[in-house]
Design a protein around this motif. Structure first.
Motif, PDB file in Angstrom:
ATOM      1  N   SER A  76     -39.627  -0.228 -37.616  1.00  0.00           N
ATOM      2  CA  SER A  76     -39.387  -1.619 -37.259  1.00  0.00           C
ATOM      3  C   SER A  76     -39.303  -1.756 -35.746  1.00  0.00           C
ATOM      4  O   SER A  76     -38.863  -0.846 -35.041  1.00  0.00           O
ATOM      5  CB  SER A  76     -38.093  -2.131 -37.891  1.00  0.00           C
ATOM      6  OG  SER A  76     -36.962  -1.498 -37.307  1.00  0.00           O
ATOM      7  N   HIS A  79     -38.336  -8.033 -35.154  1.00  0.00           N
ATOM      8  CA  HIS A  79     -38.353  -8.611 -36.497  1.00  0.00           C
ATOM      9  C   HIS A  79     -39.597  -8.215 -37.272  1.00  0.00           C
ATOM     10  O   HIS A  79     -39.898  -8.808 -38.302  1.00  0.00           O
ATOM     11  CB  HIS A  79     -38.268 -10.144 -36.399  1.00  0.00           C
ATOM     12  CG  HIS A  79     -39.460 -10.759 -35.714  1.00  0.00           C
ATOM     13  ND1 HIS A  79     -39.632 -10.714 -34.344  1.00  0.00           N
ATOM     14  CD2 HIS A  79     -40.535 -11.431 -36.198  1.00  0.00           C
ATOM     15  CE1 HIS A  79     -40.752 -11.327 -34.019  1.00  0.00           C
ATOM     16  NE2 HIS A  79     -41.324 -11.776 -35.131  1.00  0.00           N
ATOM     17  N   ARG A  80     -40.327  -7.210 -36.776  1.00  0.00           N
ATOM     18  CA  ARG A  80     -41.551  -6.770 -37.431  1.00  0.00           C
ATOM     19  C   ARG A  80     -41.348  -5.394 -38.061  1.00  0.00           C
ATOM     20  O   ARG A  80     -40.673  -4.531 -37.488  1.00  0.00           O
ATOM     21  CB  ARG A  80     -42.723  -6.714 -36.442  1.00  0.00           C
ATOM     22  CG  ARG A  80     -43.020  -8.048 -35.755  1.00  0.00           C
ATOM     23  CD  ARG A  80     -44.123  -7.846 -34.732  1.00  0.00           C
ATOM     24  NE  ARG A  80     -44.500  -9.081 -34.056  1.00  0.00           N
ATOM     25  CZ  ARG A  80     -43.956  -9.506 -32.924  1.00  0.00           C
ATOM     26  NH1 ARG A  80     -42.984  -8.791 -32.345  1.00  0.00           N
ATOM     27  NH2 ARG A  80     -44.349 -10.636 -32.381  1.00  0.00           N
ATOM     28  N   VAL A  81     -41.993  -5.185 -39.205  1.00  0.00           N
ATOM     29  CA  VAL A  81     -41.933  -3.909 -39.919  1.00  0.00           C
ATOM     30  C   VAL A  81     -43.361  -3.504 -40.255  1.00  0.00           C
ATOM     31  O   VAL A  81     -44.155  -4.335 -40.738  1.00  0.00           O
ATOM     32  CB  VAL A  81     -41.086  -4.014 -41.206  1.00  0.00           C
ATOM     33  CG1 VAL A  81     -41.086  -2.676 -41.948  1.00  0.00           C
ATOM     34  CG2 VAL A  81     -39.671  -4.447 -40.890  1.00  0.00           C
ATOM     35  N   SER A  99     -47.516  -4.351 -43.739  1.00  0.00           N
ATOM     36  CA  SER A  99     -46.635  -4.872 -42.694  1.00  0.00           C
ATOM     37  C   SER A  99     -45.759  -5.972 -43.278  1.00  0.00           C
ATOM     38  O   SER A  99     -46.054  -6.535 -44.343  1.00  0.00           O
ATOM     39  CB  SER A  99     -47.448  -5.404 -41.509  1.00  0.00           C
ATOM     40  OG  SER A  99     -48.268  -6.484 -41.922  1.00  0.00           O
ATOM     41  N   HIS A 107     -33.461  -9.600 -36.363  1.00  0.00           N
ATOM     42  CA  HIS A 107     -33.880  -8.307 -35.851  1.00  0.00           C
ATOM     43  C   HIS A 107     -33.432  -7.216 -36.813  1.00  0.00           C
ATOM     44  O   HIS A 107     -32.267  -7.167 -37.218  1.00  0.00           O
ATOM     45  CB  HIS A 107     -33.291  -8.061 -34.459  1.00  0.00           C
ATOM     46  CG  HIS A 107     -33.966  -8.867 -33.394  1.00  0.00           C
ATOM     47  ND1 HIS A 107     -34.928  -8.354 -32.570  1.00  0.00           N
ATOM     48  CD2 HIS A 107     -33.832 -10.171 -33.033  1.00  0.00           C
ATOM     49  CE1 HIS A 107     -35.357  -9.283 -31.737  1.00  0.00           C
ATOM     50  NE2 HIS A 107     -34.686 -10.408 -32.008  1.00  0.00           N
ATOM     51  N   VAL A 108     -34.361  -6.340 -37.128  1.00  0.00           N
ATOM     52  CA  VAL A 108     -34.064  -5.280 -38.101  1.00  0.00           C
ATOM     53  C   VAL A 108     -33.145  -4.259 -37.457  1.00  0.00           C
ATOM     54  O   VAL A 108     -33.411  -3.748 -36.364  1.00  0.00           O
ATOM     55  CB  VAL A 108     -35.377  -4.635 -38.587  1.00  0.00           C
ATOM     56  CG1 VAL A 108     -35.070  -3.498 -39.558  1.00  0.00           C
ATOM     57  CG2 VAL A 108     -36.290  -5.665 -39.228  1.00  0.00           C
ATOM     58  N   LEU A 111     -33.248   0.511 -41.968  1.00  0.00           N
ATOM     59  CA  LEU A 111     -34.342   0.581 -42.927  1.00  0.00           C
ATOM     60  C   LEU A 111     -34.138   1.764 -43.851  1.00  0.00           C
ATOM     61  O   LEU A 111     -33.594   2.806 -43.445  1.00  0.00           O
ATOM     62  CB  LEU A 111     -35.695   0.735 -42.223  1.00  0.00           C
ATOM     63  CG  LEU A 111     -36.383  -0.479 -41.585  1.00  0.00           C
ATOM     64  CD1 LEU A 111     -37.665  -0.036 -40.909  1.00  0.00           C
ATOM     65  CD2 LEU A 111     -36.664  -1.548 -42.618  1.00  0.00           C
ATOM     66  N   VAL A 120     -33.887  -3.574 -46.116  1.00  0.00           N
ATOM     67  CA  VAL A 120     -33.936  -4.005 -44.730  1.00  0.00           C
ATOM     68  C   VAL A 120     -32.590  -4.627 -44.382  1.00  0.00           C
ATOM     69  O   VAL A 120     -32.157  -5.604 -45.028  1.00  0.00           O
ATOM     70  CB  VAL A 120     -35.074  -5.021 -44.497  1.00  0.00           C
ATOM     71  CG1 VAL A 120     -35.092  -5.454 -43.039  1.00  0.00           C
ATOM     72  CG2 VAL A 120     -36.417  -4.441 -44.908  1.00  0.00           C
ATOM     73  N   THR A 122     -30.364  -6.470 -41.386  1.00  0.00           N
ATOM     74  CA  THR A 122     -30.441  -7.163 -40.109  1.00  0.00           C
ATOM     75  C   THR A 122     -29.021  -7.473 -39.629  1.00  0.00           C
ATOM     76  O   THR A 122     -28.039  -6.982 -40.183  1.00  0.00           O
ATOM     77  CB  THR A 122     -31.257  -8.453 -40.258  1.00  0.00           C
ATOM     78  OG1 THR A 122     -30.544  -9.361 -41.098  1.00  0.00           O
ATOM     79  CG2 THR A 122     -32.621  -8.170 -40.872  1.00  0.00           C
TER      80      THR A 122
END
Length: 1364
Positions: A76, A79-81, A99, A107-108, A111, A120, A122
Motif C-alpha cells: 500500500s 490510499h492505494r493498494v 489493485s 490512508h492504509v 494489511l 485493510v 486505516t
C-alpha cells in the motif's frame, strides 16, 4: 561472465514478509524481492506500474503483506493498494495482479492477505475484501467494513475465523470475526504490542486459535482458549528476560528481543536430520533434536544486548485439555553471535541443506543456522551468509529516493559519482580488490545549489561540482575551494602524472567549444586554479568535443621521457559533417598538464628559439588523426582508449550505430561495424581489457548490450567486426528504465535504474571457474594459441610447413599429457621467424646425447620422426573423441582437416610447388568440411538438436583466392589429377565449376582434354545416359559425330529420331548453321538454356552461347571455359569481352581483388593485375578502360593478398611496370594493413614476422663498373642487370613491347605555376607530393629497366679465348 553481484536498494527498517517456494524463499521489503538466504536481488516492484502519478512522490511504501498460497505480494501507498503475482514455470515472472483504491482520506495503516482475503486497516476503519473475477479480471470486493481506532497491525488466524489487530493509541489486542466484523474480545497489555503471531501448526492436534504477542519490554505472551470458552483467549504463559536468565543477569539486561521460531519450519529441518541418522553415535548426538521433534516443543529465541542467543522451549501446548505449560531454557550461546538485538528476526527453510536460515532486520542480514552444531552449543552453529548493510548508505534515513540521472567515474574506474534527479549526489569508492562493493565517501545535498557538471578523482575520495547558476566550480574538501569559470557543458579529470603529486588536472568544455584547463591542488589548503582556455585549431567550430576514455592507460599521462614517449590522446572533436579529429596537448599546455605550470592564452603559445632571433606561434593542441565518417546529425558519440569511436545517428529506420577505427587509410575507411537499432539508445560507455581491447556498453531502456570485436576468420561465413558478446537484461528485475550505465575497474558494470544501483561483475565464489568477461573477449579477439586452426592455416599458406609439423607434434604431446588446456605449451616465438630451411637445418644439427658425457648416439638417422602417420592418426582419434574446448564445430572440424592436410603435404612436397601446396590445402579443406557438414551427427544436419551459434555449412565452391593459387602454379597437371581424385575420378561440370578448373588451367591442350573428360562424365552420370547433358561440351570440342553416335544409343529418348536426322547434316554449310541457330532460339523459349547454348555452338555462334551462359545460366565460368576452348587460347575476342564486361565489373562489385587480378592477367595487362592487389578500387577505375558501375567493399581482410603481391610484383616486365606505379608509401601502408589483418585474425606473431621480413626492393638497373664492360659477355647472361632481390630469382619474363607499352596511370600535370605563387599547402598535400616524387623516381627506374631490355645484346659465338 557478468552476474549481478550487488544491488543497492536501501535497507528497510520495517518488518519483512516471506514467500516460500520449493527451491528458495523470497523476502519482500519495501516491494523489493530478495533471496532470503543470499539476499540476492530478484525483483523490484513499482507502484507507478499501476498508478503512474505516484512515480515522483516522496512517499514510501507503508504496508506489505504476502499470500503464500496464491503467491501474491500486496503493498500500500497512501490510499492505494497494489497486488503482484508470481507466475511462470520457474517462478520467475512477476506481473501486476490487481489493485484497490480507497477514498483519499483513508490512508492504509495495516494489511494482511491470506487465501484471497484481504484485511485493510486505516486510521478509522477495518475492512475485509474478497478476491473475485469480474470480466476475467481479478477484483477486490468489499465484504464488510467497521469503524475502529487507528490500526497499526492486522493478522488473520490460520483458520481465517478471526482477525487480531493492534491500535496506535492503546495497548490492547482486539479480536474480530472474519465473517461479520464483530469484535469478540479485547486483550489488554501492560506495554505497547510490537508484534502479533498466530500459531499455525497443521500437524498439531489442536485447531483452536493460539495467539502470541510481543510487547516493547521483550516479553512474549501465549494466549489460548479453554474448554468452556473456545472463542475466548486467555493468558497461559509469559516469557520474559527473567524466565530465561538468572535474576542477577536478567536485572542488568536492558536491551533484548524475543522471537518465535516457526514450528513447522523447525520440524521439517529436524526431521530431515533425523532421517539421516544411522549409527548409535548419531543417536547420541541427535538425542536432543529427537526430543524436540517428538515432544512438539515450541522454540523461542531471545537475542541479548551482547549478541548472545538464548533458546527457550515451551512444552504441552498441544495437550488436550491443556495442562500447565512448561517452559525451560535449552541453551545460551557465547556473546557476539549477532550484532545485537534486531527489531525483526525470522527463520526460513534452507532446501537441500541440513540447516536453517535466520534473517534479521535492521540491519538486514542472513545467517546459516546449522542445527546440530547450534544445539550442541558450538561456535560454528550460526554463520553469517550475507549482509545487506553495504546495500545502503551508513545512515539509512539520509538515503535519497530520487532517481539517478547519470554517472561519472575516475579515469581508472576505482571511484564513481552519481547525480540524482533532485540535484543531490553521492560519491563512492569501488573496493574491487577486497569486497567488490561500493563504499560511500561523500555526497552533496539538493539544497546546496543546482549541480550541472561534476567530476570525481583519487578513487572517489575527492570530487568537484559545477553550477551554471553562478558559474562556480567547487572542490569539496574541508574547507571547500571555489573558482569562477566560464560556462561549462562538460567536465572530466585527467589521470594524475604521479599518485604522490598533490595536483590534479581537470578539463572543461565550454558552450563556445573552448577547452579550459583547471588545476586542483589537494593539500592541507586545497585550491583551484584556471591554467588556460584554448581553442582547437579547426577551420570551423566543432559540433561537440568529447574526452578520450583513459581506462587503458590510467596511472600516468604518458610513459617515459617527455618528447620520446607517445602522449595519449585527450580529446575527440566531431564536426557537423561527421569528421572525427583526435587531439593531444603540446607546448606549454603539455607543461600545464604535467608537473610544471605556465601561462597560456587563446590556444596559442609563444615559443622563442634559442638564438632569440625568431618567434613562432604554436597551437596548444595537435591533431593526431582524422577519420571522415560522413555521418551528419549525430546525437551521441564516445571514444575508447584504443581510439575506437562509436557514433549514433538517427535514421528513418531507427538509430544507426557505427564503430570507427582511427587508422583511416586508402586500404581502410575506418568503419568496423554498422547496425540499425529500432530501440532508442540511452547511453554509451567504453572500457578496456588488460591487453588493450575495447568493450562497448550500449544502454537501452531495459537492457545493456556489450559489444566486443570479433576475430576475423576463414572458417565461418560471417564478416569480421563487432558483435554482442553479453547482455545485461533488467526487464525482469526492475520496472524503471535504465537511466545510465558506466564501467568501473576490472570489467565491472554499474547500472542505475530509478533510485537503485546494480553492480554486474564476476562473482567471488570459492571454486568457481566461470570465464570472466575479459577472458571471454580475449578468446574472441585475442592472440591465438599455436594449435588454433586459424594460425595453422596461415602458417601453411605462408610456407611454414616445418613450423606446422612442430605445432602438431606439440599439440599431440599436450593432449597426451592430460593437463588442463590453460597449461598447454606453445612454441617459442622465435620459431615463427624461421624459414623451413632454417628449421630443418637447426633440427638436423641438433646433437642428441643420452648421458652428460656420452657421445652422440650412432643410430640418429634411424630414429622415428616425431611427425609420423602414427602420431597424427592417434592425435586425430583423440580430438575426434574429445574436441578442444572453446572451438566452434567448424573450427574443430577445420583443425582435423588441417592436421590431415599437413600429413598429405609432407608426402607431396617434392612434387608440388608452393602455390600448388596452397591449392591442395584449400582443396582438402573444401571436401572434408563439406563431407562433415553432410554427416547426420553434425549440427547443420540435426533437425531437432540444439542449434549452436555457428554451424557447419556446405560451400558451393572454392574461394577465388584458392583458384588463383592453382593458376599461378607450375604443377598444374598434378593438381588436375589431384582434383580428379578428390571428385572420385568422375568430375562433372558442377565439380569443375566448384574447383575452378577451367579458370586456373593455362594449357589449351589440357583444357580440351579435360573438357572431354567432363563431357564423358556428364553423359555417364546417373542411371540414364542422356546425350543432352554432354552436347554443350562435345560441340565446343567440335565432336558433332560423337554426339550423333550417342543419340543412336538413346532409343528411350522421345527426341531421338528428330535429333539424329538433324545431326546427320553438314554444319559447315550456312543453311544448317542457320537451322541450328533457329533451334537454339526455340530451346531458349522453352527455358532449356544449356541445350540452347549447345545449339548456338553447333550453329557457329560462340557469342550467343556465351550470352546464354552469362544471362540465363548465371555461370560465367562456363562461358570462360567455352571461350578458352573454342578460341584456342586466351587471346580471343569473345574471352576478352567476357573478362572486360562481366568478370571485371563483377570483381569490382564484390570487391574481389583475386578475381580482378586473374582477369587482368588473362587480358595481358599484368601491370594492372599487380596494381589491383594494392591500389584502391576507386583509383583503379580511373586507370582502366573497363565500364564499372558499382564498387563494393574493398576487402583488404585477406593476408594472402600480400603473399600474391610479393610473388607477382617482379615476375615479369609488365608486373614490374605495375609495381613501379605503386608509391612506396602505398606499399608501406598496404603492408601495415595486412599486419593489422593478421592481428585481427589472432596471428600477432605472423604480423610481426611480416613486417620483419617484407622487402620493398623493386626491379631497376644496376650501375655497372667500368671493368665489367671489358669482360666478354657470358653465354648465359641476362639481357639486363637486376638488383640483388631479383638476382635471387631464376629469371624475369619479358612480356611487354617496351616501345609501345601504355602507361597505367594518368599523365602528370605540368607545373604551370611557380612555387612562390602557390598557396599554403596542407600536410596531406605535402605527403601527396612526396608520394608523387617517390612514384616519379620509381617510374624512372622501370624506364631504365625497359631501356636496357630494348638493347639488342648480341651474343658472340663461343670462344675459348674468353676464359683466359
Amino acid at each position: 561472465m557478468l552476474d549481478l553481484t550487488q544491488a543497492y536498494t536501501g535497507c528497510p527498517s520495517s518488518s519483512l514478509q516471506f514467500l516460500h517456494l520449493p527451491r528458495e524463499t523470497l523476502l519482500a521489503n519495501s516491494v523489493v524481492v530478495l533471496n532470503a538466504r543470499t539476499l540476492g536481488f530478484i525483483r523490484a516492484l513499482a507502484f507507478w506500474e499501476v498508478f503512474p502519478s505516484t512515480r515522483h512522490l516522496e512517499q514510501s511504501v507503508q504496508c506489505l503483506t504476502v499470500d503464500n498460497g496464491m503467491k501474491l505480494v500486496v503493498a500500500s501507498l497512501g490510499h492505494r493498494v497494489v497486488a503482484w503475482s508470481l507466475s511462470g514455470i520457474q517462478n520467475d515472472y512477476w506481473r501486476v495482479h490487481s489493485s484497490l483504491v480507497l477514498p483519499e482520506d483513508q490512508h492504509v495503516m495495516a494489511l494482511n492477505c491470506v487465501s484471497g482475503l484481504l484485511a485493510v486497516g486505516t486510521r478509522s476503519s477495518l475492512s475485509v475484501y474478497t478476491l473475485i473475477l469480474e470480466n476475467d479480471l481479478p477484483t477486490w470486493s468489499l465484504k464488510w467494513s467497521s469503524s475502529v481506532p487507528p490500526i497499526s497491525r492486522v493478522r488473520f488466524s490460520p483458520s481465517l475465523m478471526y482477525i487480531a489487530t493492534t491500535s496506535l493509541y492503546d495497548n490492547a489486542v482486539n479480536v474480530y470475526l472474519t465473517t461479520t466484523g464483530r469484535k469478540t474480545q479485547s486483550i489488554a497489555h501492560p506495554r505497547p504490542v510490537t508484534d502479533l503471531i498466530w500459531r499455525n501448526s497443521p500437524s498439531s492436534s489442536r485447531d483452536d486459535p493460539i495467539l502470541y504477542t510481543i510487547t516493547t519490554d521483550a516479553t512474549l505472551r501465549i494466549f489460548m482458549p479453554v474448554l468452556d470458552a473456545p472463542q475466548y483467549l486467555q493468558l497461559h504463559a509469559a516469557l520474559d528476560t527473567f524466565s530465561s536468565l538468572p535474576f542477577s543477569i536478567a536485572s542488568q539486561e536492558t536491551n533484548s528481543s524475543v522471537f518465535r521460531l516457526d514450528r513447522e519450519v523447525m520440524n521439517a529441518a529436524l526431521k530431515s536430520i533425523l532421517d539421516q541418522s544411522q549409527s548409535a553415535e548419531d543417536d547420541a548426538r541427535h538425542r536432543r533434536i529427537r526430543e524436540i521433534a517428538e515432544e512438539g516443543w515450541d522454540i523461542f529465541l531471545r537475542v541479548l544486548g551482547d549478541g548472545s542467543l538464548v533458546v527457550q522451549a515451551v512444552a504441552n501446548i498441544d495437550r488436550r485439555p491443556p495442562t500447565l505449560l512448561k517452559q525451560f531454557t535449552l541453551l545460551q550461546s557465547a556473546p557476539g553471535i549477532l550484532a545485537g538485538p534486531p527489531a525483526h528476526l525470522y527463520i526460513v527453510p534452507n532446501p537441500g541443506r541440513f540447516s536453517l536460515t535466520l534473517v534479521t532486520s535492521p540491519p538486514l542480514k542472513s545467517y546459516e543456522l546449522a542445527i546440530l552444531p547450534f544445539f550442541d552449543a558450538r561456535a560454528d552453529g550460526v554463520k553469517l551468509v550475507a549482509s545487506a548493510a553495504e546495500h545502503a548508505d551508513a545512515d539509512a534515513r539520509e538515503d535519497s529516493r530520487a532517481e539517478v540521472i547519470r554517472f561519472m567515474r575516475t579515469p581508472n574506474g576505482e571511484g564513481v559519482a552519481a547525480l540524482r534527479e533532485d540535484g543531490s549526489g553521492e560519491v563512492w569508492n569501488f573496493d574491487w580488490a577486497k569486497t567488490g562493493r561500493l563504499v560511500r565517501t561523500g555526497r552533496w545535498k539538493a539544497d546546496a545549489g543546482r549541480v550541472d557538471q561534476f567530476a570525481v578523482f583519487d578513487a572517489g575520495r575527492r570530487f568537484v561540482t559545477y553550477s551554471s547558476v553562478n558559474s562556480l566550480l567547487t572542490l569539496h574538501t574541508s574547507p571547500p575551494a571555489t573558482l569562477q569559470v566560464p560556462s561549462l557543458t562538460s567536465l572530466f579529470p585527467l589521470s594524475s602524472p604521479a599518485i604522490s603529486s598533490p595536483r590534479r588536472t581537470l578539463v572543461g568544455i565550454t558552450h563556445t567549444n573552448t577547452v579550459v584547463i583547471i588545476r586542483a591542488t589537494v593539500m592541507e589548503s586545497s585550491s583551484l586554479e584556471l591554467l588556460s582556455e584554448s581553442s582547437l585549431p579547426l577551420p570551423r567550430p566543432p559540433k561537440t568535443i568529447l574526452p578520450v576514455d583513459p581506462m587503458a592507460w590510467v596511472g600516468q599521462y604518458g610513459s617515459g621521457t617527455r618528447g620520446v614517449a607517445q602522449v595519449h590522446d585527450v580529446l575527440l572533436s566531431v564536426s557537423e559533417e561527421g569528421e572525427l579529429a583526435f587531439w593531444v596537448p603540446q607546448g606549454e599546455l603539455l607543461n600545464h598538464i604535467g608537473p610544471t605550470s605556465g601561462i597560456q592564452a587563446n590556444g596559442v603559445t609563444q615559443v622563442r628559439e634559442a638564438d632569440g632571433v625568431r618567434e613562432e606561434e604554436k597551437a596548444a593542441w595537435k591533431c593526431t588523426g582524422i577519420v571522415r565518417t560522413g555521418r551528419k546529425g549525430l546525437t551521441m558519440a564516445r571514444c575508447s582508449s584504443a581510439k575506437k569511436s562509436v557514433l549514433v545517428v538517427p535514421t528513418p529506420e531507427g538509430q544507426e550505430l557505427t564503430i570507427w577505427d582511427s587508422k583511416e587509410s586508402e586500404f581502410s575507411l575506418g568503419l568496423e561495424y554498422r547496425a540499425i537499432l529500432p530501440d532508442a539508445i540511452n547511453d554509451l560507455d567504453w572500457t578496456a581489457t588488460p591487453d588493450g581491447q575495447s568493450i562497448l556498453a550500449v544502454g537501452f531502456a531495459h537492457r545493456v548490450e556489450l559489444l566486443c570485436q570479433q576475430r576475423a576468420t576463414y572458417f565461418d561465413e560471417r564478416p569480421a567486426g563487432w558483435s554482442v558478446c553479453w547482455k545485461v537484461d533488467l526487464s525482469g528485475m526492475v520496472p524503471h528504465p535504465i537511466s545510465d550505465s558506466i564501467w568501473l575497474a576490472r570489467g565491472t558494470l554499474l547500472v542505475g535504474a530509478g533510485h537503485q544501483l546494480f553492480i554486474f561483475g564476476q562473482k567471488r565464489e570459492a571454486g568457481r571457474q566461470d570465464e570472466s568477461l575479459f577472458e571471454h573477449v580475449a578468446r574472441l579477439n585475442g592472440p591465438l594459441d599455436d594449435w588454433h586452426p586459424q594460425k595453422i592455416l596461415q602458417c601453411l599458406l605462408w610456407e611454414k610447413i616445418e613450423l606446422v609439423k612442430n605445432i602438431i607434434v606439440t599439440l599431440a604431446r599436450n593432449v597426451e599429457s592430460g593437463r588442463d588446456i590453460h597449461e598447454w605449451e606453445n612454441l617459442p616465438i622465435e620459431k615463427f621467424f624461421q624459414t623451413d630451411d632454417e628449421t630443418r637445418a637447426s633440427a638436423a644439427h641438433r646433437p642428441k646425447y643420452s648421458l652428460l658425457f656420452d657421445i652422440p648416439e650412432g643410430k640418429e638417422e634411424d630414429e622415428e620422426d616425431p611427425f609420423s602417420p602414427a602420431v597424427v592418426g592417434k592425435l586425430l582419434d583423440r580430438l575426434e573423441e574429445k574436441p578442444i574446448p572453446h572451438l566452434t564445430p567448424s573450427e574443430n572440424a577445420s583443425l582435423l582437416v588441417l592436421i590431415q592436410t599437413a600429413l598429405e603435404i609432407e608426402e607431396h612436397r617434392r612434387a608440388l610447388d608452393s602455390n600448388g601446396l596452397r591449392y591442395l590445402i584449400s582443396l582438402r579443406s573444401f571436401y572434408i568440411l563439406n563431407r562433415r557438414a553432410s554427416e547426420p551427427n553434425t549440427p547443420s544436419s540435426a533437425p531437432n538438436g540444439p542449434t549452436p551459434v555457428r554451424q557447419l555449412k556446405r560451400r558451393e565452391r572454392l574461394r577465388y583466392r584458392d583458384m588463383i593459387w592453382a593458376f599461378h602454379s607450375d604443377s598444374q597437371e598434378l593438381l588436375l589429377s589431384t582434383s580428379m581424385a578428390a571428385c572420385g575420378g568422375k568430375m562433372c561440370w558442377a565439380d569443375a565449376r566448384a574447383l575452378g578448373v577451367f579458370t586456373w588451367l593455362r594449357s589449351t591442350e589440357s583444357m580440351r582434354a579435360h573438357m572431354e573428360v567432363v563431357a564423358r562424365n556428364e553423359y555417364m552420370a546417373g542411371d540414364v545416359r542422356d546425350p543432352t547433358a554432354c552436347s554443350l561440351f562435345y560441340f565446343a570440342l567440335g565432336k558433332v559425330k560423337l554426339v550423333h553416335g550417342l543419340w543412336r544409343q538413346a532409343a528411350w529418348h522421345k527426341e531421338q529420331q528428330v535429333t539424329l536426322k538433324f545431326l546427320n547434316n553438314d554444319f559447315k554449310e550456312p543453311k544448317w548453321r542457320t537451322a541450328a541457330l533457329k533451334n537454339a532460339f526455340a530451346l531458349l523459349s522453352k527455358r532449356r538454356f544449356e541445350y540452347a547454348a549447345a545449339f548456338f555452338l553447333l550453329g557457329g555462334s560462340l557469342k550467343d552461347a556465351v550470352n546464354v551462359c552469362l544471362r540465363n545460366l548465371q555461370d560465367w565460368q562456363l562461358a570462360v571455359a567455352l571461350a578458352r576452348v573454342m578460341e584456342q587460347g586466351d587471346d580471343g575476342p569473345i574471352l576478352r569481352d567476357i573478362l572486360r564486361n562481366t568478370v571485371i565489373p563483377l570483381a569490382f562489385k564484390d570487391g574481389n581483388r583475386w578475381l580482378a587480378s586473374w582477369a587482368f592477367w588473362l587480358l595481358h595487362r599484368r601491370d594492372l593485375s599487380v596494381r589491383i592487389l594494392v591500389t584502391p578500387l576507386q583509383d583503379m577505375v580511373a586507370a582502366i578502360d573497363v565500364p564499372v558501375a558499382d564498387i563494393g567493399d574493398p576487402h583488404y581482410d585477406d593476408p594472402s593478398l600480400a603473399l600474391l603481391f610479393s610473388q607477382l610484383k617482379s615476375k615479369t616486365l609488365q608486373t614490374a611496370q605495375g609495381t613501379s606505379e605503386i608509391s612506396g608509401r602505398t606499399e608501406f601502408n598496404f603492408v601495415l594493413q595486412i599486419a593489422r589483418v593478421f592481428c585481427r585474425m589472432g596471428c600477432h606473431v605472423l604480423a610481426l614476422d611480416l613486417v620483419r621480413s617484407w622487402s620493398f626492393q623493386r626491379p631497376s638497373t644496376v650501375t655497372r663498373d667500368s671493368r665489367a664492360a671489358l669482360r666478354p659477355p657470358s653465354p648465359v647472361s641476362t639481357r639486363f642487370a637486376l638488383e640483388p632481390a631479383l638476382r635471387r630469382k631464376s629469371s624475369i619474363l619479358i612480356d611487354i613491347d617496351v616501345s609501345t607499352a601504355p602507361s597505367t596511370t594518368r599523365a602528370s600535370p605540368s607545373p604551370s605555376r611557380s612555387r612562390e605563387a602557390s598557396p599554403a599547402r596542407s600536410p596531406k598535400e605535402e605527403l601527396r607530393d612526396k608520394d608523387e616524387g617517390d612514384l616519379i623516381a620509381r617510374k624512372a627506374g622501370i624506364g631504365s629497366l625497359m631501356k636496357s631490355a630494348k638493347q639488342d645484346v648480341k651474343v658472340p659465338e663461343f670462344n675459348m679465348d674468353a676464359f683466359f
